[in-house]
Motif scaffolding. Structure first.
Motif, PDB file in Angstrom:
ATOM      1  N   ARG A  44       0.837  -1.198   0.000  1.00 31.15           N
ATOM      2  CA  ARG A  44       0.000   0.000   0.000  1.00 31.15           C
ATOM      3  C   ARG A  44       0.867   1.242   0.000  1.00 31.15           C
ATOM      4  N   SER A  46       0.116   5.433   0.675  1.00 36.09           N
ATOM      5  CA  SER A  46      -0.996   6.230   1.199  1.00 36.09           C
ATOM      6  C   SER A  46      -1.475   7.298   0.227  1.00 36.09           C
ATOM      7  N   ARG A  85      -4.054   3.727   5.760  1.00 33.22           N
ATOM      8  CA  ARG A  85      -3.911   2.482   6.523  1.00 33.22           C
ATOM      9  C   ARG A  85      -4.981   2.372   7.603  1.00 33.22           C
ATOM     10  N   TRP A  89      -9.542  -3.234   5.890  1.00 34.99           N
ATOM     11  CA  TRP A  89      -9.203  -3.883   4.619  1.00 34.99           C
ATOM     12  C   TRP A  89     -10.401  -3.950   3.678  1.00 34.99           C
ATOM     13  N   ARG A  92     -10.606  -0.928   1.388  1.00 30.71           N
ATOM     14  CA  ARG A  92      -9.503  -0.650   0.463  1.00 30.71           C
ATOM     15  C   ARG A  92      -9.713  -1.573  -0.744  1.00 30.71           C
ATOM     16  N   GLU A 118       3.571  -1.510   8.751  1.00 26.35           N
ATOM     17  CA  GLU A 118       2.956  -0.186   8.780  1.00 26.35           C
ATOM     18  C   GLU A 118       2.335   0.225   7.451  1.00 26.35           C
ATOM     19  N   ARG A 119       2.725  -0.417   6.364  1.00 26.12           N
ATOM     20  CA  ARG A 119       2.080  -0.149   5.076  1.00 26.12           C
ATOM     21  C   ARG A 119       0.739  -0.876   4.995  1.00 26.12           C
ATOM     22  N   TYR A 122      -2.972  -0.894  10.506  1.00 29.74           N
ATOM     23  CA  TYR A 122      -3.028   0.220  11.438  1.00 29.74           C
ATOM     24  C   TYR A 122      -3.493  -0.328  12.778  1.00 29.74           C
ATOM     25  N   SER A 167       2.477   1.897  14.247  1.00 29.43           N
ATOM     26  CA  SER A 167       1.763   2.385  13.065  1.00 29.43           C
ATOM     27  C   SER A 167       0.845   3.549  13.431  1.00 29.43           C
TER      28      SER A 167
END
Length: 187
Positions: A44, A46, A85, A89, A92, A118-119, A122, A167
């Motif tokens: 991911r 941001s 993040r 999920w 996204r 962290e990508r 969260y 995160s």
């Protein structure tokens, strides 16, 4: 006589090379037939405005490739751009597709690998995802865990909690920096 010996050695060498080639071919199999793990990669970025999508995807994929090297190969890729993040999920687009693929019994992969916690996650998002993965028989591999995450392992649970806190802290730090830039002179 010496010519005959050379010819015989040459014939032996030719015979050996041809046999070793056919043996090598017969042993070759696809990685999943060898018991190696088939991975889906998730990454991911941001914001497309402030981060370069391709380089971000590339370094995350490189980390994931290094992690799975010797264990299997990445056979599918899911990469979200312009998605926070903090979003679950399911909200996204690529992560939602990955969730649907995980639920498909003919999915073609055995594990999900990310390039950086962290990508992908969260806070404690990963803790709510792990039961879903387990239910479908899919492992989660993280570079921070040096491989597959074992939710029953206390050290892994502690690591996930620490990564979740980091995160959250990174989001707050980034927000603070962005606000500081947008309002110069105020600190």
């Amino acid at each position: 006589m010496a010519d005959l010996a050379v010819r015989s050695e040459s014939d032996l060498l030719t015979l050996w090379v041809s046999q070793s080639r056919s043996v090598g071919r017969s042993r070759r199999r696809r990685p999943d037939e060898l018991g190696l793990v088939r991975f889906a990669f998730y990454g991911r970025v941001s914001t497309a405005d402030f981060q370069e999508r391709d380089s971000s995807r590339r370094w995350q994929r490189d980390v994931a490739d290094d992690l799975v090297d010797g264990h299997g190969r990445i056979v599918a890729e899911f990469f979200d751009a312009d998605r926070s993040r903090r979003l679950p999920w399911r909200d996204r687009p690529q992560a939602a597709l990955l969730l649907a693929a995980i639920a498909d019994p003919d999915r073609g992969f055995d594990a999900v690998v990310v390039g950086e916690y962290e990508r992908a996650f969260y806070g404690d998002q990963v803790l709510s995802l792990l039961p879903f993965l387990q239910h479908h028989g899919v492992q989660l591999w993280l570079p921070e865990a040096y491989g597959p995450v074992d939710p029953a392992e206390p050290a892994h649970r502690a690591l996930l909690m620490l990564l979740g806190a980091q995160s959250k802290r990174e989001v707050l730090r980034a927000r603070s920096r962005a606000l500081a830039v947008s309002t110069p002179g105020e600190n």
